[in-house]
Design an enzyme around this catalytic site. Sequence first.
Site, mmCIF file in Angstrom:
data_model
loop_
_atom_site.group_PDB
_atom_site.id
_atom_site.type_symbol
_atom_site.label_atom_id
_atom_site.label_comp_id
_atom_site.label_asym_id
_atom_site.label_seq_id
_atom_site.Cartn_x
_atom_site.Cartn_y
_atom_site.Cartn_z
ATOM 1 N N ASP A 128 0.829 -1.206 0.000
ATOM 2 C CA ASP A 128 0.000 0.000 0.000
ATOM 3 C C ASP A 128 0.864 1.256 0.000
ATOM 4 O O ASP A 128 2.074 1.211 0.269
ATOM 5 C CB ASP A 128 -0.912 -0.023 1.232
ATOM 6 C CG ASP A 128 -2.228 0.697 1.011
ATOM 7 O OD1 ASP A 128 -2.300 1.542 0.098
ATOM 8 O OD2 ASP A 128 -3.179 0.420 1.763
ATOM 9 N N ASP A 175 -10.776 2.168 -3.322
ATOM 10 C CA ASP A 175 -11.384 1.876 -2.020
ATOM 11 C C ASP A 175 -12.904 1.920 -2.119
ATOM 12 O O ASP A 175 -13.595 1.588 -1.168
ATOM 13 C CB ASP A 175 -10.916 2.902 -0.974
ATOM 14 C CG ASP A 175 -9.575 2.513 -0.363
ATOM 15 O OD1 ASP A 175 -9.097 1.396 -0.629
ATOM 16 O OD2 ASP A 175 -9.003 3.336 0.386
HETATM 17 C C1 GLA Z 1 -5.774 1.960 2.067
HETATM 18 C C2 GLA Z 1 -6.172 0.791 1.207
HETATM 19 C C3 GLA Z 1 -7.192 -0.046 1.927
HETATM 20 C C4 GLA Z 1 -6.640 -0.515 3.242
HETATM 21 C C5 GLA Z 1 -6.187 0.680 4.065
HETATM 22 C C6 GLA Z 1 -5.443 0.244 5.311
HETATM 23 O O1 GLA Z 1 -6.819 2.867 2.200
HETATM 24 O O2 GLA Z 1 -6.650 1.235 -0.024
HETATM 25 O O3 GLA Z 1 -7.561 -1.142 1.137
HETATM 26 O O4 GLA Z 1 -5.564 -1.385 3.012
HETATM 27 O O5 GLA Z 1 -5.311 1.527 3.327
HETATM 28 O O6 GLA Z 1 -5.012 1.299 6.057
#
Ligand code: GLA
Length: 723
Positions: A472, A542
């Site tokens: 990430d 997301d």
């Molecule tokens: C980001 C990612 C999510 C999750 C969060 C965790 O927003 O896109 O899928 O992994 O971080 O903090």
Amino acid sequence: MIVYQQEIKAFYLSGKNYCYLMRVDGSGRLQNLHYGTKIPLSDISYLIAQVGDPVSRELVDLNFYANERIFSECGVYGRGDYRSPSIVIERKDGGIMSEFRYVRHTIEDGAPALEGIPHVRCSGQTITIFLRDLCSDAEIELNYTVYDDSDILVRNAKIVNAGKQSFCLRKAFSFCVDLPDNNYKILRMHGAWTRERTPEITDLGHGIVRLQSTCGASSFGIHPFLCLLEQDCREEKGVCYGVQLVYSGNFALTAERNSFGTVRLSGGINDEQFCWEVRSGESFVTPQALLCYSERGLGELSRGYADLIRERIMNPAFAFAPRPIVINNWEATYFNFNNEKICALIDEAAKLGVDTFVLDDGWFGKRDSDSSGLGDWYVNEKKLVGGLTAVIDRCKMNGLKFGLWFEPEMVSPDSDLYRAHPDWAIHKDGIKPIRGRRQLVLDFTRQEVVDYIFRVIADILRSNDISYVKWDMNRFITECYSASLPSYRQGEFMHRYILGVYELADRLTTEFPKVFFEGCASGGGRFDAGMLYYFPQIWTSDDTDGYERTKIQWGTSLCYPLSAMSCHVSACPNHQTGRMTPLSTRGAIASLGASGYELNVSALSDEEKNACKEQITAYRKISDLVLRGDLYRLSDPFSENCFCEMIVSKDKRCAYVVGEQLRAMPLPNTRFVKLVGLAEGKRYLIKELNITASGKTLASVGVALPKLGDYESFIWHIEEVKI
Ligand code: GLA
């Protein structure tokens, strides 16, 4: 195919349906003659007469405005061509004008393997054209790679310092091509967190359209892809030219229409705040640009990009291998989990038939919220008693594999790593750093930082049975400065940062070739062909809402394969939009990519659990189509009241259609969706409707859309029937 015609100093490059013609003009300039439909090799002289004449040597000498008519392959500054240059070299004496002349060329099989930066992997044929600057000691090598079976032309440039003194590259774009003005429209993709890659088509107009990112990543805001369309270009007809970059950092792509009948397309590393010192004997390699010509609309362009990315950019070990169907705990638990919750999730998910459990953010350091812990990559045993082993054992007991979340480039100010190395976070002394999601970015221009992060992540991967990593990246860069670079090299910072990211990705994927890596940047904030070189799929957004995803996935599919898009079924009401959509719709939309789940399965009713189980079984049956098939976008969710896409196998023997009604209508008109993309001469059965028809009829008359409620969906499995 690449052919050089010595007598007229002309180059004929061709791919599946296009050709790209250049010549060295009377002054030694490299000039474009034609980029577009495949015309016979024998017509080069005709083209020289047509395009070449207005820029004859005499005219250029008499009238420097003629330089703005040249169809140039390398735009320069300060010599009467007032369009935006593609290369700017600043010498020690401050002079920045350039003028490049042809020296020689080579033609070789294969594509250049660029060191330290992602690139197309192999095959094809490459011509390298060497040019020399009349005004400085710079030499340029322009690379063009073509494939007989593809409409993608791969371009990049290498700038060499052949002199004794250093010079500074103020602009080093990957490519430049001038096309005849054709009153084009331009397509770009804009967006934001949870609203990634929204296509927008406008008239190009005169002047410059510049798409760029400045945040240190390819970004949410504007995507590193643009497309010029002839006025009548549509989804499956008409001419368009696309360009995207195999690059994940600050980029710029420009389309410039001038008053002398040319449209210049150029792009590469963003030149704003960029400056790269090239010492005597050194060179600078630019990222690759993927140019695509289609005369059968945007659909054909997308399919060209999809094929190239999965066949020649993605890691071949994973590109066509069945993707793990995951259950991810993020939306099920956020940071609030313990052994009991995680084990319950694993046990329930296993019953549904998923392959892999992915433990998301919150398993390490002191990480109970987003205010601490990043950088402390050791398990929080208070939260997970027995550490990762306990979770992995539980997965194994259930026949599942295990995946783990990292955010390698980040550090929380409240972390042991930051306390030990505050200077490793990007900062400028005396200026209070801006925090994003309460965190700072590590200075990946520093070798010791990349080495350290490699060591700690590699330790975890070595000592645990981990088959999947989610990488990430949840904030962009501010205070762009490195304490390890001298003042005159600070303009290198942003590119060096992304080179550091590539180095870590390369070392980890090489050391752990069996581990499947998924990219992510708060969803799709760094979704690009550069990242796909290391990570065969990326978390698309997301936003997992069953309606919003139709738009996000539609836009993303313009220049990426479906298999690059990680798509999960999540809970309702949706956590981002609050919208309710049927579970069947969420499953159908997620099946148009690398599918998975991201919800508390234990909270589902038995009926819902059964539905998920059936979705997974059905997805496995069509997953090969997602990995290898051709996408046809049939009804767009931006302007139509229905979303519909179809994947067709390469041999046209079967297809998979997913549709979603957006808003229900009272007394709706009968609407037909035309199944373009099947073989006209074959006969097909649509299983769910129990009807058969020829490919020709299905494409021209279409199939009546079912009458459905808000956000309800349909799936059709189509198979060839022998006549
Ligand atoms: C980001 C990612 C999510 C999750 C969060 C965790 O927003 O896109 O899928 O992994 O971080 O903090």
